[in-house]
Design a protein around this motif. Structure first.
Motif, short mmCIF file in Angstrom:
data_model
loop_
_atom_site.label_atom_id
_atom_site.label_comp_id
_atom_site.label_asym_id
_atom_site.label_seq_id
_atom_site.Cartn_x
_atom_site.Cartn_y
_atom_site.Cartn_z
N GLY A 28 0.82 -1.21 0.00
CA GLY A 28 0.00 0.00 0.00
C GLY A 28 0.85 1.25 0.00
O GLY A 28 0.38 2.35 -0.31
N THR A 41 -5.88 1.64 -8.23
CA THR A 41 -5.47 0.30 -7.80
C THR A 41 -6.67 -0.65 -7.78
O THR A 41 -6.59 -1.76 -7.28
CB THR A 41 -4.79 0.33 -6.42
OG1 THR A 41 -5.62 1.09 -5.52
CG2 THR A 41 -3.44 1.02 -6.51
N ASP A 82 -10.99 -1.64 -7.40
CA ASP A 82 -11.90 -1.91 -6.28
C ASP A 82 -12.04 -0.73 -5.31
O ASP A 82 -12.07 -0.92 -4.08
CB ASP A 82 -11.45 -3.14 -5.46
CG ASP A 82 -11.45 -4.40 -6.30
OD1 ASP A 82 -12.18 -4.43 -7.31
OD2 ASP A 82 -10.73 -5.34 -5.95
N ASP A 83 -12.09 0.46 -5.83
CA ASP A 83 -12.23 1.65 -4.98
C ASP A 83 -11.09 1.84 -3.99
O ASP A 83 -11.21 2.61 -3.05
CB ASP A 83 -13.56 1.63 -4.19
CG ASP A 83 -14.74 1.72 -5.13
OD1 ASP A 83 -14.59 2.32 -6.21
OD2 ASP A 83 -15.82 1.18 -4.78
N ALA A 84 -10.01 1.08 -4.15
CA ALA A 84 -8.88 1.24 -3.24
C ALA A 84 -8.21 2.59 -3.51
O ALA A 84 -8.19 3.04 -4.65
CB ALA A 84 -7.88 0.11 -3.43
#
Ligand code: LRY
Length: 234
Positions: A98, A127, A129-131
């Motif tokens: 991250g 990145t 998936d809403d990450a």
């Protein structure tokens, strides 16, 4: 500099990050071993892990999915060797880190990109998936590196390369003077003390000097070196 206040940085503030790395040819150089060491470090109270290499990162991310993970990819040992190019940084991110640690010095990068362009590219890429976009830690060797890295948009500044680039003396313990200088000049930019922190007292001193969070590697996770310290004392 980044204006984001990412929760991962909040989770690390005032806490310990343990660097789990073994070097080429060493007995502990295996992703399974590093993942087990990382789990042991978390069990001991670490809030985050720093690790090197795509295989180690992927396994640690899988085994410790909720733990902030700082990833890097070392290429050689000379010059710009910590995640030297944007290609390496993307691979580290894609392996599950991250936070991507990159060389944060003012030296030319092998791919010809500036640090600012490298950071902007990483910040601009989803990145999935809403990450949130990956965060970038700039591994610096001096105050001028740190100022330039903050200007370039780095999310975290590390003192990782202090004593290794010729700009600062290789202090016995952490470079507390540099930590204090950076903290004074860059208030509000998350500052990671890293490098030669070998005792709990030194970790506390680094925090006292102005670091937001502290990375300890060798003194916790490198038994060959630790054994050498004891062996040399006899
Ligand atoms: C200069 C360089 O290559 N530093 C590397 C960066 O990831 C690692 O070899 C260090 O172990 C790490 O920075 C933690 O520092 P220490 O092991 O001193 O606690």
């Amino acid at each position: 500099m980044s204006t984001a206040t990412p929760t991962v940085v909040d989770a690390l503030r005032g806490r310990l990050i343990v660097s789990c790395q073994a070097y080429p040819g060493e007995p502990m150089r295996h992703p399974e071993t590093m993942a087990q060491i990382a789990k042991a470090a978390i069990a001991g109270g670490a809030a985050g892990i720093r690790a090197q290499g795509l295989a180690d990162l992927a396994l640690i991310a899988e085994r410790l999915p909720d733990t902030p993970l700082i990833g890097l990819w070392k290429v050689g040992t000379e010059g710009v060797f910590i995640t030297p190019t944007l290609r390496h940084a993307r691979a580290v991110r894609d392996a599950g880190a991250g936070i991507v640690a990159v060389d944060g010095t003012r030296r030319p990068r092998p791919d010809g990109l500036t640090l600012a362009r490298t950071v902007a590219a990483l910040h601009g890429e989803s990145t999935g998936d809403d990450a949130p976009p990956v965060l970038v830690m700039a591994d610096c060797g001096s105050l001028d590196d740190a100022l330039a890295a903050a200007d370039a948009g780095a999310d975290l500044i590390g003192t990782t390369l202090a004593g290794y680039t010729g700009d600062r003396p290789g202090t016995d313990g952490p470079d507390l003077e540099l930590i204090a200088l950076i903290a004074a000049r860059l208030p509000g930019v998350p500052l990671v003390a890293e490098g030669r922190i070998h005792t709990p007292a030194q970790a506390a001193a680094a925090r006292e000097a102005g670091a937001d969070t502290v990375v300890v590697g060798t003194a916790i996770t490198h038994p060959t070196t630790i054994t050498g310290w004891f062996a040399a004392a006899l």
